[in-house]
Design an enzyme around this catalytic site. Structure first.
Site, short mmCIF file in Angstrom:
data_model
loop_
_atom_site.label_atom_id
_atom_site.label_comp_id
_atom_site.label_asym_id
_atom_site.label_seq_id
_atom_site.Cartn_x
_atom_site.Cartn_y
_atom_site.Cartn_z
N ASP A 18 0.86 -1.18 0.00
CA ASP A 18 0.00 0.00 0.00
C ASP A 18 0.90 1.24 0.00
OD1 ASP A 18 -2.24 1.67 0.13
OD2 ASP A 18 -3.24 0.40 1.60
N GLU A 38 -10.47 6.28 4.42
CA GLU A 38 -9.49 5.67 5.30
C GLU A 38 -9.61 6.17 6.74
OE1 GLU A 38 -5.64 4.80 3.59
OE2 GLU A 38 -6.35 5.37 1.60
#
Length: 629
Positions: free
Chosen positions: A310, A515
């Site tokens: 990521d 997020e």
């Protein structure tokens, strides 16, 4: 003498030109598309230097990418982070010019290995202005329609290709077990079986593999498809208190049953890449988890595509992040990560990895495994034969057909939680011919709120940020020309009572987030939404439409309202909402996750021992088509 010298130079020039031509026409196996992919991979791998191999393992952000950087460092991949665009409201041509310009740099290297460009197209091509924005995954989970997901994947692939991009960091196959998590809307459901079924979107993004295609091998059908990425491996939806990137405490058996389950299906469908999670499993950072990445994913599950980190994922192996970058590189690559999303300080990454390989800390076998996987995906998708964009696909971005598909998805995603204060007096479907309708709330005329996070910018934003139809615009189009529509964001009760409204439509919900920005421990209706419900629904018959990425606390308001609809984050096509509330289509959506009474119950999922929801998993009232059409 002069003639002899002249003829000598001519002969030398002839020899040089002959050698150059012979070199140019020399057969190179990896450039031959008729050769088996594995043969092409091995031929190219054998020709590569360590510098070229590490370059392939490096993914950098477009903000630091230039043609010269691509050439000098042999960069294998570039990405756009959320909101990273070549220009505001960039056209497909502008995107293509950027991507092809970077590709030109990659193709000018000695071995002419094309780069692959990645982007977060998680509910349509959300970074691109004018793209079709589909409902976020939680809404698609409510549809229970895997073939719809497949068709959305195919449409999204075309819109991504319209901008010259070949790779999307989607789908998210997280199984969200706690709605306090800020990424819960990226999850199709709390039930792994629904998430497994919705991996059908991979077949839309990448295309359908032929019969008897070998499991675990990446598959991309052609130039109308893109490489997909199942994420985030593994357990991202099970963290303690739903905190993004936190620790998932669960047995190995539980991990396999709940969080690993969708990866079995994704791999079987030929997914090309898998992204590692920021989170930890029982205290071990996933970006450093050799057992789960190398032993389970690659060996036991037989995944042959590449594993990608990521964003700055390896940096977060240490606490605090980036405390020891050299150790992070060692742990991340050693765990089995093949491509590292650096994304900015690529020289540090390249330098650290190079010195560790030369020093014997990381083996050439590990490097070769990573590069072999990356090349396999690039050869599979035809990138060597078609490195440049196809400008003829530009008209696919935001096309009418794709918007109609998104409208269908919205219709099917809506979940009706209440319809009438008594069963004998339903409010829905609403009367299109009502003389006067009040529309209230923060969300009916705000396309940015309607779309949520990962839309134009990473976190999403307020306002008409892209092209689409707001719910208010859709209401005005749906009702009779003689109907008066009055919009007030937060009218007081006295005003509502004195205006002679036939009924009210209140549209409230969450502001966009993504997020960690969406982690929320109280889950109340924000931005004054609760007050608006009280003012309006205490004064006139009302329908409440909740725009949110998850269930919120609605227990205090439910007795006041006549009808309540969970619309999730529907995207750009607001007409999908009005199609159903006015009765052109019936409600059919079912809750993809449990609707709790209070946050004190969380986490609470279907099958739990103490299961006492406000609305259970799978709940959803239905309506019939209205007679007043």
């Amino acid at each position: 003498m002069a003639n002899k010298v002249g003829s000598g130079w001519c002969w030398l020039l002839f020899v040089v030109l002959f050698c150059k031509c012979a070199e140019a026409t020399k057969y190179v196996k990896y450039k031959d598309p008729s050769q088996p992919i594995n043969a092409r991979v091995e031929d190219l791998l054998a020709r590569m230097t360590l510098e070229e191999k590490i370059g392939q393992m490096t993914q950098i952000e477009r903000a630091v990418a230039t043609a010269d950087v691509m050439k000098k460092h042999y960069i294998g991949s570039v990405l756009s982070g959320g909101g990273s665009v070549p220009a505001p409201m960039a056209s497909p041509a502008t995107w293509i010019n950027m991507v092809d310009g970077l590709q030109k740099g990659a193709m000018s290297t000695r071995l002419q290995i094309p780069m692959i460009y990645g982007i977060d197209a998680v509910h349509g091509h959300g970074n691109s202005y004018g793209a079709t924005i589909f409902p976020h995954n939680i809404g698609l989970g409510a549809t229970r329609d895997p073939d719809l997901a497949r068709r959305i994947g195919a449409a999204t692939a075309l819109e991504i290709r319209a901008t010259g991009i070949q790779y999307t960091f989607a789908p998210c196959v997280a199984v969200c077990r706690d709605p306090r998590w800020g990424r819960c809307y990226e999850s199709y459901s709390e039930d792994p079986n629904i998430v497994k079924a919705m991996t059908q979107i991979i077949l839309g993004l990448q295309g359908q593999p032929p019969a008897k295609y070998k499991k675990g091998i990446p598959f991309i059908a052609g130039q109308s498809n893109v490489a997909a990425c199942a994420k985030h491996f593994v357990g991202d939806g099970g963290t303690t208190d739903g905190i993004n990137g936190n620790n998932t405490v669960i047995s190995y058996k539980g991990l396999l049953k709940i969080h690993m389950a969708p990866y079995f299906d994704a791999i079987a469908k030929g997914v090309s890449t898998i992204m590692v999670s920021y989170s930890s499993w029982n205290g071990v950072k996933m970006h450093a988890n050799h057992f789960l990445i190398s032993q389970v994913l690659k060996k036991q599950l037989g995944f042959k595509g590449f594993v990608i980190s990521d964003w700055q994922g390896i940096d977060q192996i240490t606490s605090p992040p980036d405390a020891n970058y050299s150790l992070s590189v060692f742990d991340g690559v050693g765990a089995g990560i093949d491509m590292v999303m650096v994304p900015y300080n690529f020289r540090d990454f390249i330098g650290n990895l190079t010195s560790q390989v030369k020093g014997g800390l990381i083996s050439m076998a590990r490097i070769n495994d990573a590069v072999r996987r990356i090349l396999r995906v690039k050869f599979t998708m035809g990138l060597f034969e078609h490195p440049k964009a196809n400008p003829s696909l530009a008209n696919q971005l935001g096309s009418k057909a794709h918007r109609e598909l998104a409208r269908e998805a919205v219709r099917k995603s809506l979940v009706l939680l209440k319809n009438g204060k008594s069963d004998s007096k339903p409010l829905l479907p609403l009367d299109k011919n009502a003389p006067k309708i009040l529309v209230a709330g923060t969300h009916p005329d705000n396309l940015g709120y309607q779309c949520g996070g990962w839309t134009i910018t990473w976190q999403g934003s307020s306002g008409n940020t892209t092209k689409g139809t707001t719910i208010l615009e859709a209401i005005k189009s749906a009702v009779s020309p003689s109907t008066e529509i009055v919009y007030k964001e937060n009218p007081d009760a006295k005003y509502v009572k004195g205006q002679g409204f036939s009924y009210a439509i209140v549209v409230v919900g969450e502001a966009p987030y993504a997020e960690t920005g969406g982690d929320n421990l109280n889950l109340t209706i924000p931005i004054g939404g609760g007050e608006t419900i009280k003012n309006v629904c205490g004064s006139v018959k009302c329908l409440v439409i909740l725009i949110s990425g998850r269930p919120l606390v609605i227990t205090p308001y439910l007795p006041l309202v006549d009808a309540f609809v969970a619309a999730w984050l529907p995207g750009t096509e607001g007409q999908g909402v009005t199609d159903v509330i006015f009765g052109d289509y019936g409600f059919q959506g079912k809750l993809p996750r449990t609707w709790f009474k209070s946050v004190d119950q969380l986490p609470m999922n279907v099958g739990d021992k103490h299961y006492d929801p406000l609305f259970p998993f799978g709940f959803g009232l239905t309506t019939t088509v209205a007679e007043n059409l």
